[in-house]
Design an enzyme around this catalytic site. Structure first.
Site, PDB file in Angstrom:
ATOM      1  N   SER A  16       0.847  -1.207   0.000  1.00 54.87           N
ATOM      2  CA  SER A  16       0.000   0.000   0.000  1.00 54.87           C
ATOM      3  C   SER A  16       0.879   1.252   0.000  1.00 54.87           C
ATOM      4  O   SER A  16       2.092   1.174   0.264  1.00 54.87           O
ATOM      5  CB  SER A  16      -0.881  -0.036   1.261  1.00 54.87           C
ATOM      6  OG  SER A  16      -1.660   1.130   1.398  1.00 54.87           O
ATOM      7  N   VAL A  62       7.465  -6.779  10.210  1.00 56.84           N
ATOM      8  CA  VAL A  62       8.826  -6.215  10.335  1.00 56.84           C
ATOM      9  C   VAL A  62       9.266  -6.086  11.790  1.00 56.84           C
ATOM     10  O   VAL A  62      10.468  -5.950  12.063  1.00 56.84           O
ATOM     11  CB  VAL A  62       8.953  -4.844   9.627  1.00 56.84           C
ATOM     12  CG1 VAL A  62       8.775  -4.967   8.132  1.00 56.84           C
ATOM     13  CG2 VAL A  62       7.987  -3.802  10.226  1.00 56.84           C
ATOM     14  N   TYR A 159       3.872   8.110  18.166  1.00 59.15           N
ATOM     15  CA  TYR A 159       4.311   8.182  16.764  1.00 59.15           C
ATOM     16  C   TYR A 159       5.540   9.096  16.651  1.00 59.15           C
ATOM     17  O   TYR A 159       6.522   8.748  15.996  1.00 59.15           O
ATOM     18  CB  TYR A 159       3.152   8.707  15.911  1.00 59.15           C
ATOM     19  CG  TYR A 159       3.396   8.657  14.415  1.00 59.15           C
ATOM     20  CD1 TYR A 159       3.341   7.453  13.728  1.00 59.15           C
ATOM     21  CD2 TYR A 159       3.685   9.811  13.691  1.00 59.15           C
ATOM     22  CE1 TYR A 159       3.552   7.404  12.352  1.00 59.15           C
ATOM     23  CE2 TYR A 159       3.900   9.763  12.322  1.00 59.15           C
ATOM     24  CZ  TYR A 159       3.827   8.564  11.665  1.00 59.15           C
ATOM     25  OH  TYR A 159       4.041   8.508  10.296  1.00 59.15           O
ATOM     26  N   LYS A 163       9.297   8.094  15.236  1.00 54.84           N
ATOM     27  CA  LYS A 163       9.864   8.692  14.022  1.00 54.84           C
ATOM     28  C   LYS A 163      11.130   9.497  14.314  1.00 54.84           C
ATOM     29  O   LYS A 163      12.048   9.538  13.485  1.00 54.84           O
ATOM     30  CB  LYS A 163       8.805   9.540  13.314  1.00 54.84           C
ATOM     31  CG  LYS A 163       7.637   8.698  12.782  1.00 54.84           C
ATOM     32  CD  LYS A 163       8.087   7.615  11.811  1.00 54.84           C
ATOM     33  CE  LYS A 163       6.934   6.895  11.134  1.00 54.84           C
ATOM     34  NZ  LYS A 163       7.385   5.897  10.132  1.00 54.84           N
TER      35      LYS A 163
HETATM   36  N1  LIG Z   1       0.858   8.981   4.615  1.00 56.09           N
HETATM   37  C1  LIG Z   1       1.368   9.902   5.370  1.00 56.09           C
HETATM   38  O1  LIG Z   1       0.797  11.005   5.507  1.00 56.09           O
HETATM   39  C2  LIG Z   1       2.682   9.652   6.074  1.00 56.09           C
HETATM   40  C3  LIG Z   1       3.361  10.755   6.602  1.00 56.09           C
HETATM   41  C4  LIG Z   1       4.576  10.544   7.232  1.00 56.09           C
HETATM   42  C5  LIG Z   1       5.116   9.270   7.321  1.00 56.09           C
HETATM   43  N2  LIG Z   1       4.429   8.210   6.805  1.00 56.09           N
HETATM   44  C6  LIG Z   1       5.059   6.887   6.919  1.00 56.09           C
HETATM   45  O2  LIG Z   1       5.089   6.260   5.659  1.00 56.09           O
HETATM   46  C7  LIG Z   1       5.230   4.845   5.830  1.00 56.09           C
HETATM   47  C8  LIG Z   1       4.316   4.135   4.873  1.00 56.09           C
HETATM   48  O3  LIG Z   1       2.974   4.413   5.235  1.00 56.09           O
HETATM   49  P1  LIG Z   1       1.844   4.798   4.172  1.00 56.09           P
HETATM   50  O4  LIG Z   1       1.490   6.209   4.426  1.00 56.09           O
HETATM   51  O5  LIG Z   1       2.247   4.354   2.814  1.00 56.09           O
HETATM   52  O6  LIG Z   1       0.632   3.919   4.784  1.00 56.09           O
HETATM   53  P2  LIG Z   1      -0.104   2.597   4.242  1.00 56.09           P
HETATM   54  O7  LIG Z   1      -0.926   2.110   5.383  1.00 56.09           O
HETATM   55  O8  LIG Z   1      -0.766   2.889   2.952  1.00 56.09           O
HETATM   56  O9  LIG Z   1       1.110   1.577   3.983  1.00 56.09           O
HETATM   57  C9  LIG Z   1       1.821   0.992   5.038  1.00 56.09           C
HETATM   58  C10 LIG Z   1       2.024  -0.491   4.745  1.00 56.09           C
HETATM   59  O10 LIG Z   1       2.796  -1.052   5.819  1.00 56.09           O
HETATM   60  C11 LIG Z   1       2.219  -2.317   6.155  1.00 56.09           C
HETATM   61  N3  LIG Z   1       2.561  -2.662   7.545  1.00 56.09           N
HETATM   62  C12 LIG Z   1       2.052  -2.114   8.680  1.00 56.09           C
HETATM   63  N4  LIG Z   1       2.610  -2.706   9.747  1.00 56.09           N
HETATM   64  C13 LIG Z   1       3.466  -3.644   9.282  1.00 56.09           C
HETATM   65  C14 LIG Z   1       4.328  -4.580   9.900  1.00 56.09           C
HETATM   66  N5  LIG Z   1       4.425  -4.682  11.243  1.00 56.09           N
HETATM   67  N6  LIG Z   1       5.094  -5.374   9.113  1.00 56.09           N
HETATM   68  C15 LIG Z   1       5.004  -5.292   7.746  1.00 56.09           C
HETATM   69  N7  LIG Z   1       4.197  -4.437   7.114  1.00 56.09           N
HETATM   70  C16 LIG Z   1       3.444  -3.618   7.874  1.00 56.09           C
HETATM   71  C17 LIG Z   1       0.727  -2.120   5.945  1.00 56.09           C
HETATM   72  O11 LIG Z   1       0.059  -3.355   5.785  1.00 56.09           O
HETATM   73  C18 LIG Z   1       0.696  -1.253   4.692  1.00 56.09           C
HETATM   74  O12 LIG Z   1       0.624  -2.039   3.516  1.00 56.09           O
HETATM   75  C19 LIG Z   1       4.954   4.591   7.306  1.00 56.09           C
HETATM   76  O13 LIG Z   1       6.179   4.357   7.966  1.00 56.09           O
HETATM   77  C20 LIG Z   1       4.325   5.883   7.789  1.00 56.09           C
HETATM   78  O14 LIG Z   1       4.540   6.113   9.162  1.00 56.09           O
HETATM   79  C21 LIG Z   1       3.218   8.369   6.190  1.00 56.09           C
END
Ligand SMILES: NC(=O)c1ccc[n+]([C@@H]2O[C@H](COP(=O)([O-])OP(=O)(O)OC[C@H]3O[C@@H](n4cnc5c(N)ncnc54)[C@H](O)[C@@H]3O)[C@@H](O)[C@H]2O)c1
Length: 298
Positions: A16, A62, A159, A163
Site C-alpha cells: 500500500s 517487520v 508516533y 519517528k
Molecule cells: N501517509 C502519510 O501522511 C505519512 C506521513 C509521514 C510518514 N508516513 C510513513 O510512511 C510509511 C508508509 O505508510 P503509508 O502512508 O504508505 O501507509 P499505508 O498504510 O498505505 O502503507 C503501510 C504499509 O505497511 C504495512 N505494515 C504495517 N505494519 C506492518 C508490519 N508490522 N510489518 C510489515 N508491514 C506492515 C501495511 O500493511 C501497509 O501495507 C509509514 O512508515 C508511515 O509512518 C506516512
C-alpha cells in the site's frame, strides 16, 4: 545509485501507499522486487501486479526479528545482496502521551522503529560485503520516518517518538557508512500528510497487541489525522518519485513538503535560545483553541 536494471529492491510495506508506489518505479527501472507486508491480501495484489518481473513476495511482520532474519536469508539466497532497501512499513497512532497503553507503545515502536532496526542490522552487512567484493557495486538504504521525526506535534507522542528515533538511526547510519565505504549510502524519508492507508493502520494490528477502547484524546487525534491526511495534495506516487530522485542524486534528506521545514527551524531556534517549545498552533490559533477546548471539556 546510478544503475537500476537487474538490481534488487527490498521494500517493506509494499502492499500500500509509498511502498507500493516505490515498487512500481523500481519495476519500471527493471529491478528485481522483494515485496514484504504483514497484510496478505494487499501483498498478493501487489505481487500479481508485478507478474512478469522477478518477484519475491513474503508476508513479514517487520517488528519480528525471526521473520526479518528469514527474509534476509531468502533475499540473499535468491538475489544476493540487495542494492536498495526501503525500510518503510509503519503505522500511525495518536492520543495524549500518558494515555497510550503498553500495547500501543509495543505495536508502534515495533513496526515503526524495530522494523527499521531489523532492516538495517540484517541488510547492511550483506551490502557491505557485496561492496567489498566488487568496487563497482552500489547500494542505498532509505528509511521512512516522517515530519513527525523532525517536529513534535501534540497529541501523537508515541508516533513522534518512533519517528524521531528513525531520524536518529538514519543520520547515524549515514555517518557510520561514510566511515567504512563510499559504495553504500543512506537516506531518510520525511513525508508530511499524504493520502494513503496510514489512517487505517489498526487494520493490521496484531491480536496479541490489541487496542483498548480508544480514549477521548485518541478519538480526537484520529479525526484530526484523517482530515489532514485526506486533504493532502501530493500523492504517494509523487513521494515515490522523490525517493528515486534522492537515490539518483545520492541525497540524504527527502522532504515531501519543504515548506514544513519552517516548523523545524522554529524548533531548533527554541533549542538554541533555550526557550520553551513554541506553540505549534501559533500560525493557526483557532485550531489550537478548538483542540484545547475539546480535550478540557468533560
Ligand atoms: N501517509 C502519510 O501522511 C505519512 C506521513 C509521514 C510518514 N508516513 C510513513 O510512511 C510509511 C508508509 O505508510 P503509508 O502512508 O504508505 O501507509 P499505508 O498504510 O498505505 O502503507 C503501510 C504499509 O505497511 C504495512 N505494515 C504495517 N505494519 C506492518 C508490519 N508490522 N510489518 C510489515 N508491514 C506492515 C501495511 O500493511 C501497509 O501495507 C509509514 O512508515 C508511515 O509512518 C506516512
Amino acid at each position: 545509485m546510478k544503475d537500476y536494471q537487474g538490481k534488487t529492491a527490498v521494500i517493506t510495506g509494499a502492499g500500500s501507499g509509498f511502498g507500493l508506489e516505490v515498487a512500481r518505479i523500481a519495476a519500471s527501472r527493471g529491478m528485481n522486487l522483494v515485496l514484504c507486508d504483514v497484510q496478505q491480501d494487499a501483498l498478493d495484489k501487489a505481487a500479481a501486479e508485478f507478474a512478469g518481473h522477478q518477484v519475491l513476495a513474503r508476508r513479514v511482520d517487520v517488528a519480528k526479528a525471526d521473520q526479518m532474519e528469514a527474509l534476509a536469508a531468502a533475499v540473499q539466497e535468491r538475489f544476493g545482496a540487495p542494492n536498495f532497501v526501503f525500510n518503510n512499513a509503519g503505522v500511525g497512532s495518536g492520543g495524549l502521551i500518558w494515555e497510550n497503553s503498553l500495547a500501543d507503545w509495543e505495536w508502534v515502536l515495533g513496526a515503526n522503529l524495530m522494523g527499521v532496526v531489523h532492516g538495517v542490522r540484517l541488510f547492511t552487512p550483506l551490502m557491505l560485503a557485496a561492496a567489498k567484493a566488487d568496487p563497482a557495486w552500489q547500494g542505498h538504504i532509505v528509511n521512512t520516518a516522517s515530519m513527525a521525526g523532525m517536529l513534535n506535534p501534540p497529541n501523537m507522542g508515541v508516533y513522534n517518538v518512533s519517528k524521531h528515533a528513525v531520524v536518529s538511526l538514519s543520520e547515524t547510519l549515514h555517518q557510520d557508512l561514510a566511515l567504512v565505504t563510499d559504495q553504500v549510502r543512506a537516506s531518510v524519508l520525511c513525508p508530511y500528510f499524504v493520502p494513503t492507508g496510514i489512517t487505517h493502520s489498526e487494520r493490521n494490528r496484531p491480536g496479541e497487541l490489541g487496542a483498548a477502547k480508544p480514549t477521548k484524546s485518541q478519538l480526537i487525534s484520529q479525526a484530526m489525522t484523517d482530515k489532514a491526511v485526506s486533504s493532502g495534495k501530493l500523492t504517494a506516487a509523487d513521494v515515490a518519485r522523490m525517493v528515486f530522485e534522492a537515490l539518483d542524486e545520492e541525497r540524504f534528506y527527502i522532504f515531501s513538503h519543504p515548506q514544513a521545514l519552517k516548523g523545524v527551524q522554529t524548533r531548533l531556534e527554541d533549542v538554541m535560545q533555550v526557550r520553551n517549545p513554541t506553540d505549534p498552533f501559533a500560525d493557526k490559533p483557532e485550531i489550537g483553541a478548538r483542540l484545547r477546548e475539546a480535550l478540557r471539556s468533560a
